[in-house]
Write a protein that holds these residues in place. Structure first.
Motif, PDB file in Angstrom:
ATOM      1  N   GLY A  11      -9.914   6.499  10.273  1.00  0.00           N
ATOM      2  CA  GLY A  11      -9.602   6.848   8.881  1.00  0.00           C
ATOM      3  C   GLY A  11      -8.771   8.115   8.772  1.00  0.00           C
ATOM      4  O   GLY A  11      -7.902   8.232   7.902  1.00  0.00           O
ATOM      5  N   GLU A  12      -9.034   9.074   9.663  1.00  0.00           N
ATOM      6  CA  GLU A  12      -8.262  10.319   9.662  1.00  0.00           C
ATOM      7  C   GLU A  12      -6.810  10.047  10.079  1.00  0.00           C
ATOM      8  O   GLU A  12      -5.879  10.598   9.491  1.00  0.00           O
ATOM      9  N   LEU A  13      -6.646   9.199  11.085  1.00  0.00           N
ATOM     10  CA  LEU A  13      -5.292   8.819  11.502  1.00  0.00           C
ATOM     11  C   LEU A  13      -4.567   8.098  10.369  1.00  0.00           C
ATOM     12  O   LEU A  13      -3.397   8.350  10.110  1.00  0.00           O
ATOM     13  N   LYS A  14      -5.283   7.221   9.695  1.00  0.00           N
ATOM     14  CA  LYS A  14      -4.693   6.466   8.575  1.00  0.00           C
ATOM     15  C   LYS A  14      -4.228   7.419   7.484  1.00  0.00           C
ATOM     16  O   LYS A  14      -3.160   7.236   6.900  1.00  0.00           O
ATOM     17  N   LYS A  15      -4.999   8.474   7.211  1.00  0.00           N
ATOM     18  CA  LYS A  15      -4.597   9.463   6.202  1.00  0.00           C
ATOM     19  C   LYS A  15      -3.351  10.228   6.641  1.00  0.00           C
ATOM     20  O   LYS A  15      -2.516  10.586   5.815  1.00  0.00           O
ATOM     21  N   CYS A  16      -3.228  10.480   7.939  1.00  0.00           N
ATOM     22  CA  CYS A  16      -2.037  11.166   8.469  1.00  0.00           C
ATOM     23  C   CYS A  16      -0.794  10.296   8.337  1.00  0.00           C
ATOM     24  O   CYS A  16       0.321  10.813   8.225  1.00  0.00           O
ATOM     25  N   LEU A  17      -0.992   8.985   8.381  1.00  0.00           N
ATOM     26  CA  LEU A  17       0.115   8.021   8.350  1.00  0.00           C
ATOM     27  C   LEU A  17      -0.085   7.057   7.182  1.00  0.00           C
ATOM     28  O   LEU A  17      -0.369   5.872   7.376  1.00  0.00           O
ATOM     29  N   PRO A  18       0.051   7.538   5.941  1.00  0.00           N
ATOM     30  CA  PRO A  18      -0.287   6.697   4.786  1.00  0.00           C
ATOM     31  C   PRO A  18       0.550   5.431   4.644  1.00  0.00           C
ATOM     32  O   PRO A  18       0.104   4.465   4.025  1.00  0.00           O
ATOM     33  N   ASN A  19       1.736   5.392   5.228  1.00  0.00           N
ATOM     34  CA  ASN A  19       2.601   4.211   5.082  1.00  0.00           C
ATOM     35  C   ASN A  19       2.387   3.141   6.143  1.00  0.00           C
ATOM     36  O   ASN A  19       2.993   2.080   6.074  1.00  0.00           O
ATOM     37  N   ILE A  20       1.531   3.392   7.121  1.00  0.00           N
ATOM     38  CA  ILE A  20       1.261   2.390   8.150  1.00  0.00           C
ATOM     39  C   ILE A  20       0.187   1.431   7.618  1.00  0.00           C
ATOM     40  O   ILE A  20      -0.750   1.852   6.938  1.00  0.00           O
ATOM     41  N   THR A  21       0.347   0.161   7.925  1.00  0.00           N
ATOM     42  CA  THR A  21      -0.691  -0.795   7.518  1.00  0.00           C
ATOM     43  C   THR A  21      -1.869  -0.664   8.477  1.00  0.00           C
ATOM     44  O   THR A  21      -1.714  -0.201   9.612  1.00  0.00           O
TER      45      THR A  21
END
Length: 126
Positions: free
Chosen positions: A50-60
């Protein structure tokens, strides 16, 4: 992510390049848009999905999962599942992954320099 058939000429060319040029081999491992970005964030330490996803908001979510699996397969990233409820999964660079740090820092320096030079040229255009 496009799969190349192992019987295609394209696959044979890619293999030959990887065998003859270690820079191509390396760029095929870390050269993807998301792959390098993931490594940049993990240089600073462990992160949960989830932290990685927040760092990369445009990645699916699918692409993030695929990229993390690829990095794990290439032994750049280590995935640790903690026996907790709910399960906690952390991603971190392996020792081999951390060896990318000076390379990534050099790419960053080169990128800043190149971007500034392009911006100067753009400002002088009529």
């Amino acid at each position: 992510m496009t799969k190349i058939k192992k019987t295609s000429t394209n696959f044979a060319n890619k293999q030959a390049l990887e065998n003859d040029c270690l820079e191509v081999y390396t760029s095929n491992i870390i050269g993807g848009q998301w792959t390098l970005a993931i490594c940049c964030y993990l240089i600073n330490g462990k992160l949960r999905y989830g932290e990685l996803k927040k760092c990369l908001p445009n990645i699916t979510e699918r692409m993030l999962a695929l990229q993390l699996r690829k990095l794990e397969k290439d032994r750049i990233v280590k995935r640790t599942v903690h026996a907790e409820v709910p399960p906690r999964v952390e991603y971190e660079l392996t020792p081999v992954g951390y060896e990318l740090k000076p390379i990534i820092r050099e790419l960053e320096k080169w990128g800043k320099k190149h971007k500034r030079s392009i911006e100067r040229v753009e400002k002088t255009k009529p």
